[in-house]
Design a protein around this motif. Structure first.
Motif, PDB file in Angstrom:
ATOM      1  N   VAL A  44       0.869  -1.164   0.000  1.00  0.00           N
ATOM      2  CA  VAL A  44       0.000   0.000   0.000  1.00  0.00           C
ATOM      3  C   VAL A  44       0.910   1.218   0.000  1.00  0.00           C
ATOM      4  O   VAL A  44       1.857   1.293   0.784  1.00  0.00           O
ATOM      5  N   ASP A  45       0.651   2.156  -0.908  1.00  0.00           N
ATOM      6  CA  ASP A  45       1.436   3.391  -0.976  1.00  0.00           C
ATOM      7  C   ASP A  45       0.526   4.506  -1.448  1.00  0.00           C
ATOM      8  O   ASP A  45       0.144   4.554  -2.611  1.00  0.00           O
ATOM      9  N   VAL A  46       0.160   5.380  -0.527  1.00  0.00           N
ATOM     10  CA  VAL A  46      -0.791   6.453  -0.818  1.00  0.00           C
ATOM     11  C   VAL A  46      -0.121   7.795  -0.518  1.00  0.00           C
ATOM     12  O   VAL A  46       0.339   8.029   0.601  1.00  0.00           O
ATOM     13  N   LEU A  47      -0.085   8.663  -1.519  1.00  0.00           N
ATOM     14  CA  LEU A  47       0.463  10.005  -1.368  1.00  0.00           C
ATOM     15  C   LEU A  47      -0.644  11.011  -1.631  1.00  0.00           C
ATOM     16  O   LEU A  47      -1.293  10.957  -2.682  1.00  0.00           O
TER      17      LEU A  47
ATOM     18  N   ASN B 237       1.230   7.405   3.264  1.00  0.00           N
ATOM     19  CA  ASN B 237       1.071   6.173   4.039  1.00  0.00           C
ATOM     20  C   ASN B 237       1.515   5.022   3.156  1.00  0.00           C
ATOM     21  O   ASN B 237       1.025   4.869   2.036  1.00  0.00           O
ATOM     22  N   ARG B 238       2.437   4.244   3.690  1.00  0.00           N
ATOM     23  CA  ARG B 238       2.847   3.061   2.936  1.00  0.00           C
ATOM     24  C   ARG B 238       3.116   1.930   3.908  1.00  0.00           C
ATOM     25  O   ARG B 238       3.534   2.140   5.048  1.00  0.00           O
ATOM     26  N   GLY B 239       2.820   0.738   3.420  1.00  0.00           N
ATOM     27  CA  GLY B 239       3.008  -0.425   4.268  1.00  0.00           C
ATOM     28  C   GLY B 239       2.792  -1.702   3.491  1.00  0.00           C
ATOM     29  O   GLY B 239       2.446  -1.692   2.315  1.00  0.00           O
ATOM     30  N   GLU B 240       2.957  -2.791   4.186  1.00  0.00           N
ATOM     31  CA  GLU B 240       2.851  -4.114   3.586  1.00  0.00           C
ATOM     32  C   GLU B 240       1.875  -4.951   4.403  1.00  0.00           C
ATOM     33  O   GLU B 240       2.264  -5.539   5.419  1.00  0.00           O
ATOM     34  N   PRO B 241       0.592  -4.979   3.991  1.00  0.00           N
ATOM     35  CA  PRO B 241      -0.364  -5.818   4.725  1.00  0.00           C
ATOM     36  C   PRO B 241       0.074  -7.280   4.700  1.00  0.00           C
ATOM     37  O   PRO B 241       0.670  -7.753   3.741  1.00  0.00           O
ATOM     38  N   ARG B 242      -0.241  -7.967   5.784  1.00  0.00           N
ATOM     39  CA  ARG B 242       0.106  -9.384   5.915  1.00  0.00           C
ATOM     40  C   ARG B 242      -1.136 -10.249   5.867  1.00  0.00           C
ATOM     41  O   ARG B 242      -2.235  -9.783   6.121  1.00  0.00           O
TER      42      ARG B 242
ATOM     43  N   VAL C 292      -8.298  -2.470  -1.923  1.00  0.00           N
ATOM     44  CA  VAL C 292      -9.441  -1.846  -1.235  1.00  0.00           C
ATOM     45  C   VAL C 292      -8.938  -0.973  -0.087  1.00  0.00           C
ATOM     46  O   VAL C 292      -9.409   0.145   0.112  1.00  0.00           O
ATOM     47  N   LEU C 293      -7.965  -1.483   0.642  1.00  0.00           N
ATOM     48  CA  LEU C 293      -7.375  -0.736   1.750  1.00  0.00           C
ATOM     49  C   LEU C 293      -6.731   0.549   1.243  1.00  0.00           C
ATOM     50  O   LEU C 293      -6.924   1.623   1.821  1.00  0.00           O
ATOM     51  N   GLU C 294      -5.994   0.457   0.148  1.00  0.00           N
ATOM     52  CA  GLU C 294      -5.339   1.636  -0.414  1.00  0.00           C
ATOM     53  C   GLU C 294      -6.362   2.691  -0.836  1.00  0.00           C
ATOM     54  O   GLU C 294      -6.199   3.884  -0.548  1.00  0.00           O
ATOM     55  N   ALA C 295      -7.442   2.282  -1.467  1.00  0.00           N
ATOM     56  CA  ALA C 295      -8.488   3.228  -1.882  1.00  0.00           C
ATOM     57  C   ALA C 295      -9.146   3.879  -0.666  1.00  0.00           C
ATOM     58  O   ALA C 295      -9.431   5.083  -0.675  1.00  0.00           O
ATOM     59  N   ALA C 296      -9.380   3.106   0.386  1.00  0.00           N
ATOM     60  CA  ALA C 296      -9.988   3.651   1.602  1.00  0.00           C
ATOM     61  C   ALA C 296      -9.054   4.650   2.283  1.00  0.00           C
ATOM     62  O   ALA C 296      -9.502   5.697   2.771  1.00  0.00           O
TER      63      ALA C 296
END
Length: 146
Positions: A3-6, A109-114, A123-127
């Protein structure tokens, strides 16, 4: 999938004011609609190594996570990394002067869901993107009218 949202916003206030307000964890519940409380785990003021626990509601659930400040250049950049929570996440704020005397604030926000969350990453990135746009609009409104 990562996930990488700017997201960014221009706020018609000085960089010093915008940075000081938005970097203060105590102000987070005022402009982040999903954050309900923040508890310092270390003594203020904010500095590299500071830890805060956030309680939020996101996508219908209650989240509790602790961030540790990884980098802090007052008025320029703040980087926090989740040390506890649903998945590893890094949040970065940057502040820059605009030619009109305002501030361009970016929120990344950036991360690596497990596990199963990994499958829901789009879906998480869009939210997160929707929430960040609304939160930055709220911050702009608070600082420009307050």
């Amino acid at each position: 999938m990562a996930v990488d949202v700017l997201t960014d916003v221009v706020i018609n206030r000085s960089r010093e004011l915008v940075a000081a307000y938005s970097a203060d964890p105590g102000h987070a519940p005022a402009w982040y609609s999903r954050i309900h409380s923040v508890t310092w785990e270390t003594e203020p003021p904010l500095r590299v190594g500071s830890r805060m626990t956030f309680v939020a509601h996101f996508l219908g659930g209650r989240l509790t996570y602790t961030y540790e400040v990884a980098d802090y250049a007052p008025g320029l950049r703040l980087v926090m990394r989740a040390v506890t929570g649903p998945f590893p996440m890094e949040t970065t704020y940057t502040w820059a002067d605009t030619s009109e005397g305002g501030t361009r604030m970016t929120l990344r926000n950036r991360g690596e869901p497990r596990g199963l969350r990994r499958l829901a990453a789009p879906v998480l990135e869009a939210a997160i993107r929707r929430a960040n746009r609304a939160d930055l609009a709220r911050l702009k409104e608070l600082l420009e009218t307050g």
